[in-house]
Structures are given as C-alpha cells and as structure tokens.
Enzyme design. Structure first.
Site, short mmCIF file in Angstrom:
data_model
loop_
_atom_site.label_atom_id
_atom_site.label_comp_id
_atom_site.label_asym_id
_atom_site.label_seq_id
_atom_site.Cartn_x
_atom_site.Cartn_y
_atom_site.Cartn_z
N ASP A 1 0.84 -1.20 0.00
CA ASP A 1 0.00 0.00 0.00
C ASP A 1 0.87 1.24 0.00
O ASP A 1 1.69 1.44 0.89
CB ASP A 1 -0.91 0.00 1.24
CG ASP A 1 -1.64 1.32 1.40
OD1 ASP A 1 -2.57 1.57 0.60
OD2 ASP A 1 -1.30 2.10 2.31
N TYR B 1 2.74 10.06 -0.67
CA TYR B 1 3.86 9.52 0.12
C TYR B 1 5.21 9.82 -0.53
O TYR B 1 6.24 9.76 0.14
CB TYR B 1 3.74 8.01 0.29
CG TYR B 1 2.56 7.52 1.08
CD1 TYR B 1 1.71 8.41 1.74
CD2 TYR B 1 2.28 6.16 1.18
CE1 TYR B 1 0.61 7.95 2.46
CE2 TYR B 1 1.19 5.68 1.90
CZ TYR B 1 0.36 6.59 2.54
OH TYR B 1 -0.72 6.12 3.24
N LYS C 1 -3.11 5.76 -3.88
CA LYS C 1 -4.17 6.72 -3.59
C LYS C 1 -3.96 8.02 -4.37
O LYS C 1 -2.83 8.47 -4.53
CB LYS C 1 -4.20 7.04 -2.09
CG LYS C 1 -4.17 5.82 -1.18
CD LYS C 1 -3.99 6.24 0.27
CE LYS C 1 -3.69 5.04 1.16
NZ LYS C 1 -2.35 4.48 0.93
N HIS D 1 -7.75 9.57 -1.43
CA HIS D 1 -7.03 9.61 -0.15
C HIS D 1 -7.81 10.30 0.96
O HIS D 1 -7.64 9.99 2.13
CB HIS D 1 -5.69 10.31 -0.36
CG HIS D 1 -4.64 9.90 0.60
ND1 HIS D 1 -3.30 9.83 0.28
CD2 HIS D 1 -4.69 9.52 1.90
CE1 HIS D 1 -2.60 9.44 1.32
NE2 HIS D 1 -3.42 9.26 2.33
#
Length: 294
Positions: free
Chosen positions: A45, A50, A75, A108
């Site tokens: 994931d 990120y 996401k 997200h």
C-alpha cells in the site's frame, strides 16, 4: 505460506494483511518492500502523497515474486481531485509504479469542503475501472455522511474504506456503516501510531497492560495481538516498518486465535480520540501539495 484473503464486493481478492510505506523515506522504501515481499507479504500500500511510488515499483520489479502475485494499492491526493485531474493522477501513479494496471486505486481523503471535486474524482475512478486500468476502486478517511453523499451521486460502491483503526480508536459506527454497504474496512495505523488515553494524554497501545497480558497468554507480541484482532474482526490491516525483524514479526500472526472475550476486551480500550487529522479539516489550502509527474 498462503496468506488468507478477503473478497471485495466486485469479486476481486485481496490479501488479509498488507504492507504500508507511509512516511517511509524513498531511499529506504526499496529495501523495506523487498524485505516484505521476501517475508511473504503480497499486498503493498502506497500513495501519490507519500512520494515513494517509484521506489515501490522498483522493489516489485527487483523481487522474485511475479507481478501477478502482488496486489498494488495507491491513492489519489486531493491536489489531483476533479475528473480530468484524477485521470491524469492515475497516469502519474501508474508511471511511477511502472505498471499498466493498478489493483486498487482509492481517493485519499473526502475533501468535504469541495465535495463536488471528490465526486468528479470518484467518477474518474469509475471510468478507469470500466476500462480495466484498475481492478478495484475505493476511498480513504470517508466518514458516514461522506459515504452517503458519494453513494447518492456515483454508480459503483467503493470496495474499501481505508481508515484509522486501532484499539484506542475503533470507529465502531463507521465500521458498521462500511460493512452494511459491503465496503471492506481497511485499517491504517493498525497498531496505533499517535495514540491517546481518555484524558487526552499520550499513550502507546504497545504498552497497554490488557494487550500485553493477552500477548503473554499466546506467546506473542502486543503488535501481533492487535493485528490478529483486526483480521478476526474482518478488517484488512496495513502495518509498516523498515526493520526486517519487525516486518517478519508483523507477518507472524496466522498461527493463533483470540477468543471472543479477548476481542471484546480489546474493543473496550477504545478512547474515541483520533490520532490523525480530522477528515473535516482536510482542505486543499492547508494540505494541498503538487504531485510530480513520473
């Protein structure tokens, strides 16, 4: 070993335990994901926000595990909400991951103050799903009212809702609403990251005496007990670590069961205090960051 799996509401199967890379620096991500895949994890994931999708993709390519055996989830960040923007967001994520098909693509945040953009973003996910570019679609950090609004304006029920869930913050109402709609609950921070006691002081689920006693009974660690708690309550969990020993420890949860009274005892630890940001507070002005091209 074969990891147990959950069947999503569209028939796609997803491993019951995943591996997360939130806040994992890019220069540590490749080694962490390689270690996870070598340990036995088959679900990774990540997220556009990120900043490590490229490294996740590189780790997948380096692994001896075939791509078809790895479930990749990422996401779309709020900066890329909107119909055309989200379609391009997919292109950016797929390009960084180095894949043509993403197994699970989710929004997200709910972005409640500009929910029209959220709806358009989700409609873009529906288009991607219809074209076979993603195998399943879903959401993250959506509260019951957000789900009600989304379901009223879109066609496909989300396959998952990835939310903050751990023994100190269980979100029982939201868990029930998701289950009622056939949406799989997916726990981020499954063993508690930023956690609080009922008086608002900081605490650690890893040091909780109730969880510790249950762990001692089973010859397991508190983290293993918490992950088992999630799985036995039909939640997918996504622990994270960059340490190979901890990565392996978090995976070693398939050889014991918690009794109903132990599950109830862990449920009773709920403080109702959220550790992460309030979903209602998420705005593009405060949290919007540009997502780079591949």
């Amino acid at each position: 070993m074969t990891i147990p799996s959950f069947t999503l509401n569209n028939g796609v199967t997803m491993p019951a335990l995943g591996f997360g890379v939130y806040q994992t620096p890019p220069d540590e991500t490749i080694a962490a994901v390689e270690s996870a895949l070598a340990t036995g994890y088959r679900h990774i994931d990540t997220a556009a926000a990120y900043g490590n999708e490229r490294e996740v993709g590189e780790a997948v390519r380096r692994s001896e595990v075939g791509r078809d055996d790895i479930f990749l989830e990422t996401k779309i960040w709020i900066s890329d909400f909107g119909y055309d923007e989200t379609l391009h967001g997919f292109d950016k994520s797929a390009g960084k991951l180095g894949v043509e098909v993403i197994d699970l693509l989710i929004l997200h945040q709910a972005l409640p103050g500009e929910f029209d953009l959220t709806v358009q973003a989700y409609r873009a996910l529906e288009k991607l799903y219809g074209e076979g570019k993603v195998r399943a679609i879903g959401v993250s950090n959506f509260m019951p009212d957000h789900l009600t609004r989304l379901l009223a304006e879109t066609e496909i029920v989300p396959a998952v809702n990835q939310i903050e869930v751990h023994p100190y913050f269980r979100q029982s109402e939201l868990l029930a609403v998701d289950t009622e709609h056939g949406i799989l609950n997916q726990a981020w921070s499954p063993i508690g990251g930023i956690t609080f006691y009922r008086d608002g002081s900081h605490g650690s689920t890893l040091e909780d005496p109730v969880i510790g006693a249950i762990a001692t009974e089973h010859g397991k660690t508190p983290a293993q007990v918490m992950l088992r708690w999630h799985l036995q309550q039909n939640r997918q969990a996504i622990p994270k670590s960059v340490r190979p020993a901890r990565i392996a420890e978090n995976f070693d949860i398939f050889d014991f069961d918690l009794t109903p009274d132990r599950l109830t005892a862990i449920d009773a630890l709920d403080t109702g205090i959220r550790g992460g940001p309030q979903p209602e507070d998420i705005t593009r002005e405060t949290f919007g960051v540009p997502i780079p091209e591949p």
